[in-house]
Design an enzyme around this catalytic site. Structure first.
Site, PDB file in Angstrom:
ATOM      1  N   GLU A   1      37.423  36.720  24.580  1.00  0.00           N
ATOM      2  CA  GLU A   1      39.122  36.495  25.715  1.00  0.00           C
ATOM      3  C   GLU A   1      40.156  36.590  24.841  1.00  0.00           C
ATOM      4  O   GLU A   1      41.228  37.490  25.725  1.00  0.00           O
ATOM      5  CB  GLU A   1      38.872  34.772  26.051  1.00  0.00           C
TER       6      GLU A   1
ATOM      7  N   HIS B   1      33.399  22.914  30.936  1.00  0.00           N
ATOM      8  CA  HIS B   1      34.021  23.278  32.708  1.00  0.00           C
ATOM      9  C   HIS B   1      34.782  22.703  33.375  1.00  0.00           C
ATOM     10  O   HIS B   1      34.798  23.234  34.883  1.00  0.00           O
ATOM     11  CB  HIS B   1      32.295  23.507  33.049  1.00  0.00           C
TER      12      HIS B   1
END
Lengths: 364, 543
Positions: free
Chosen positions: A96, A166
């Site tokens: 990321e 999530h």
């Protein structure tokens, strides 16, 4: 559909820049002409459409991230690689910070970089790049350099079965960073317009997409190229008794709470969708609270130091004497996002209804 | 770093030549390096890294700067291999063959060799014996014991008026040092610039590099002292690393964006950042291009394609990859270059950037200044593998290790790397070995973690400016008086610029709120109004 033509001349690094948007924008996509071609779309289709338009109109635009080539884990980038080629739509390794840094470098060299972080829960390795580099790129260089062409989009928020990793909504961490723009749409039509505005913004934008709405939210979305103005909240419902402020998927729960309040208690709620978390439209909320005198702020993220705290702090300073009751926040609890307890954790319409009732009951 | 014991194991040693020569036939046909065009005599052992001496009794003798002429005893013992080590105790084998070791090549076993400008021929032929470009500008045979002179060609004389005349210098080199001249000439620093350089008013790139290093030294000295006197808040010198900066900058063009760490003011200086601009930034006055927002030495210049420096380590590496990718898509004949130190190679951004560059085929040059220390952390605490360069094959990219104190070597390596990156759309990792002569910054006192002796010895024997000046003086391109005059001139220029910068007014308060976003949002307008009202009410507190 209007396609902006761009010169194919090779540009030197000095003059290379992204094409600027010349489209009229509105804060409310409902302003879009009713005669323009529309199509029923869910949110991932709206996002896909926005990226397609961006890639068509801006020859420097690229889309990249983990697994975007085959269409993405939420199908947001479906069909883009087939159409625009492997140079412009490609997978990156799992990093990321690399994705964020790559976007910054690409944008700083005159391109439009649309990066995807697979889940907002995984944004943290990129925080150094976002906070120390992306947010400060223009400021520290004295406006010589800028990374406005960078947009990072990511699915965020509860999805019913996401658990710790999530389901997160990290907007509070990002909103604390001066120089970033943080956007979270609450419906497909707004999502497409806000995403196009974010991609074309002169500042770097973090675009949080409520993943629960990817498939479930369906509405009629214009097929054309349009933008929704950043930094402006939209008033979804006018009312005179209580102001409700929220963003993202929470808006749907707040809509239900407003309906319940009207049905059961006859309370008339005004619902405001912030749309842009940073910089946020405090003026619109202030005007509403001056009218109603009561405020409830609601978000999925944990309550302590959530963005609701900023809304409350600013509003109490501006509207203290107009307030008839203490401001209430209805948010997630200060725990990691639990799996099996999600129905208790999320600030659902019942908890919001209770908060509305409490605020009305205690008002003077 | 741990000393690789395996490399002196006799069995391993015997196997090594076969390993090296296994692909030599195919390798010979590939003209990758600048100096591989010469055919080699039969007796020499051909290898991928230039000719190597007898391996039967190989012993790695650390290169002691005080002993340029090894004793007779050592000369007659096991084959001596020239090695290099600036910081730390691990000797690194030297090679004369500039070869970017590509992902498909065999990677070196053990320590990667360091490219240094030298001619390597078989030791049994004394007149063509191993010669190195030494500290004092001499081109010397290490077997020279001070008694028997190395055999030079008898008809060599130094021309009187070589000075600025590059053609004459080249002819002189070709005549006097036929092997050496190849190396130096092909390094590229001797090519003339298309237009005269503004500051030296001549086309001579090498002499401009020297002048720039002198200016850089003076600027570093004076601004360091300015910090000690309290006139600026912070400063950071690049003492000892100037050859890397000027060598690399002279091999690049302004169209190549530079992503620097913070110790690369030399690159900016080469590109044309003036002393006034440097000092304006350090004093944060109204003419600072960065509008006074960052600490001193955080320079940036859009016009010179040098990205504004930020303090976090390694964050600039992924930016370089993005920039390189953009340049590739735009079809520009430019590479993105990023500089960083040995410490930054441990950061996550280093890993991400190299991985991205290799997988996405981005033409980026990653230039690591391995100067032995990350503030107080020596490289032995920073990594356990063979420095930084050994990671290149791990990422699938080409790489080369160079002697960072040899300006010719750095220039040649960066030129080669740029050609490679552009032709193959692939990244290159360059590790330049050098030594950080100064403290990490003005907030550091390096005597706390390294001996002053080590610093003085290394400075005396490995200083890049001394090496370059000795070379130039040796070949009559420069005299000591010229250097003295130059130093005085540059010193005066720096002092004048600094005094002017100190007197300029500060950046106005309104610049606190601008440039956070392209257009100032409402909340910043409100905050600005609040601050202005407050300061208006208490002007004496904020004067």
């Amino acid at each position: 559909m209007k396609i902006l033509l761009h010169s194919l001349r090779r540009r030197s690094w000095l003059t290379a820049r992204r094409p600027q948007s010349h489209l009229a924008t509105a804060s409310d996509p409902a302003v879009m002409s009713a005669t323009s071609a529309q199509q029923q779309m869910n949110m991932f289709q709206a996002v896909n459409d926005a990226m397609k338009i961006a890639l068509e109109t801006d020859p420097t635009a690229i889309v990249f991230g983990e697994d975007v080539a085959f269409g993405g884990v939420f199908r947001c980038s479906q069909g883009l690689q087939e159409r625009f080629g492997k140079d412009r739509v490609f997978n990156t390794p799992i990093s990321e910070n690399g994705i964020a840094g790559f976007a910054i470098g690409y944008a700083a060299t005159g391109g439009t970089a649309i990066g995807e972080i697979q889940f907002a829960d995984y944004i943290y390795p990129a925080m150094d790049q976002l906070v120390n580099e992306m947010a400060k790129f223009r400021y520290r260089s004295g406006n010589q350099w800028q990374a406005g062409g960078a947009t990072l989009r990511m699915p965020a928020g509860a999805v019913g079965h996401g658990g710790h990793y999530h389901s997160q909504s990290p907007e509070a961490y990002l909103a604390h960073t001066a120089g970033l723009t943080v956007v979270m749409p609450s419906s497909p039509k707004a999502a497409k317009g806000l995403l196009l505005a974010s991609i074309r913004s002169k500042d770097p934008v973090i675009f949080l997409e409520p993943k629960a709405l990817y498939r479930s939210a369906v509405e009629s979305v214009p097929l054309g190229d349009y933008e929704v103005e950043l930094g402006k909240a939209r008033i979804l419902r006018e009312g005179s008794d209580v102001t409700l402020v929220g963003w993202g998927a929470q808006i749907q729960r707040l809509q239900k709470a407003c309906d319940l309040a009207k049905e059961m208690d006859g309370i008339d709620c005004e619902l405001i969708d912030l749309q842009t978390i940073l910089p946020w439209d405090a003026k619109a909320v202030e005007q509403s609270v001056l009218k109603t005198g009561k405020l409830v702020v609601s978000h999925e993220a944990p309550i302590t130091c959530g963005f609701g705290a900023e809304v409350v702090a600013e509003l109490q300073e501006r509207c203290f004497w107009a307030l008839e009751a203490p401001i209430k926040r209805v948010c997630g609890f200060d725990t990691p996002f639990p799996l099996v307890f999600e129905k208790y954790y999320l600030p659902d319409e019942t908890r919001n209804l209770e908060a509305i009732r409490e605020v009305v009951r205690s008002s003077r | 770093m741990r000393i690789p014991i395996l490399s002196i194991h006799p069995i391993k040693v015997l196997r090594t030549p076969r390993h090296f020569s296994s692909k030599s036939a195919s390798r010979a046909s590939k003209n990758r390096s600048l100096s591989s065009a010469r055919p080699l005599p039969q007796e020499e052992v051909e290898s991928d890294w230039g000719t190597i001496h007898d391996y039967k009794q190989r012993a790695m003798i650390p290169y002691h700067p005080a002993r340029l002429a090894p004793s007779i005893q050592e000369r007659t013992s096991a084959a001596q291999e020239m090695t290099l080590s600036y910081a730390g105790t691990v000797p690194i084998p030297i090679t004369s063959n500039l070869q970017l070791i590509q992902p498909e090549d065999d990677t070196p076993r053990g320590i990667w060799p360091v490219y240094r400008l030298m001619v390597s021929t078989h030791r049994r032929r004394p007149q063509n014996a191993l010669r190195t470009l030494e500290q004092d500008g001499e081109i010397r045979d290490p077997a020279y014991d001070g008694i028997n002179q190395p055999v030079l060609r008898p008809d060599v004389t130094t021309p009187d008026d070589v000075e600025d005349n590059l053609d004459q210098f080249r002819a002189f080199l070709a005549h006097a040092h036929p092997y050496q001249s190849d190396e130096i000439q092909k390094s590229g620093l001797l090519r003339a610039s298309k237009y005269p350089y503004v500051d030296t008013n001549s086309n001579n790139t090498l002499l401009r590099a020297h002048r720039q290093i002198v200016r850089l030294r003076q600027m570093d000295d004076i601004l360091l002292n300015a910090q000690r006197q309290g006139r600026i808040s912070f400063y950071l010198t690049c003492r000892g690393e100037e050859a890397i900066l000027m060598g690399a900058a002279s091999a690049l063009e302004v169209g190549d964006p530079v992503f620097a760490q913070y110790r690369e003011q030399g690159v900016l200086m080469w590109r044309g950042f003036t002393l006034e601009q440097f000092t304006n930034q350090c004093f944060s006055n109204i003419l600072d291009l960065g509008k006074g927002r960052q600490m001193p030495i955080h320079y940036g210049s859009r016009a010179l394609n040098y990205h504004t420096v930020s303090s976090p380590l390694g964050t600039q590496l992924p930016h370089a990859v993005g920039a390189a990718y953009r340049l590739k898509l735009a079809g520009e004949p430019n590479v993105a270059v990023c500089f960083f130190g040995d410490g930054s190679t441990s950061t996550p951004d280093f890993h991400s950037a190299l991985n991205f560059a290799a997988t996405l085929n981005a033409p980026a040059i990653f230039l690591c200044r391995n100067n032995g220390y990350a503030i107080s952390t020596p490289t032995s605490d920073q990594f356990a593998g063979d420095g930084v360069i050994s990671r290149a094959p791990g990422y699938g990219m080409a790489g080369v290790r160079v002697d960072g104190n040899d300006i010719f070597a750095v220039h040649a390596a960066v030129r080669e790397a740029k050609q490679y990156a552009l032709s193959k759309n692939a990244p290159v990792l360059i590790e330049a070995m050098t030594y950080r002569q100064g403290h990490h910054s003005t907030s550091d006192d390096s005597s706390q973690y390294r001996s002053v002796d080590e610093v003085l010895t290394t400075t005396e024997n490995h200083d890049p400016l001394n090496r370059l000046e000795a070379f130039l003086k040796k070949h009559d391109l420069l005299s000591e008086e010229d250097v003295e005059v130059m130093r005085k001139q540059e010193r005066n220029d720096v002092v004048k610029a600094m005094e002017q910068a100190e007197r300029r007014p500060p950046v106005p308060m309104r610049e606190l709120f601008t440039d956070v976003y392209h257009d100032m949002p409402l909340h910043l307008q409100r905050q600005q109004a609040q601050l202005e009202a407050h300061v208006k009410k208490y002007p004496e507190k904020y004067a």
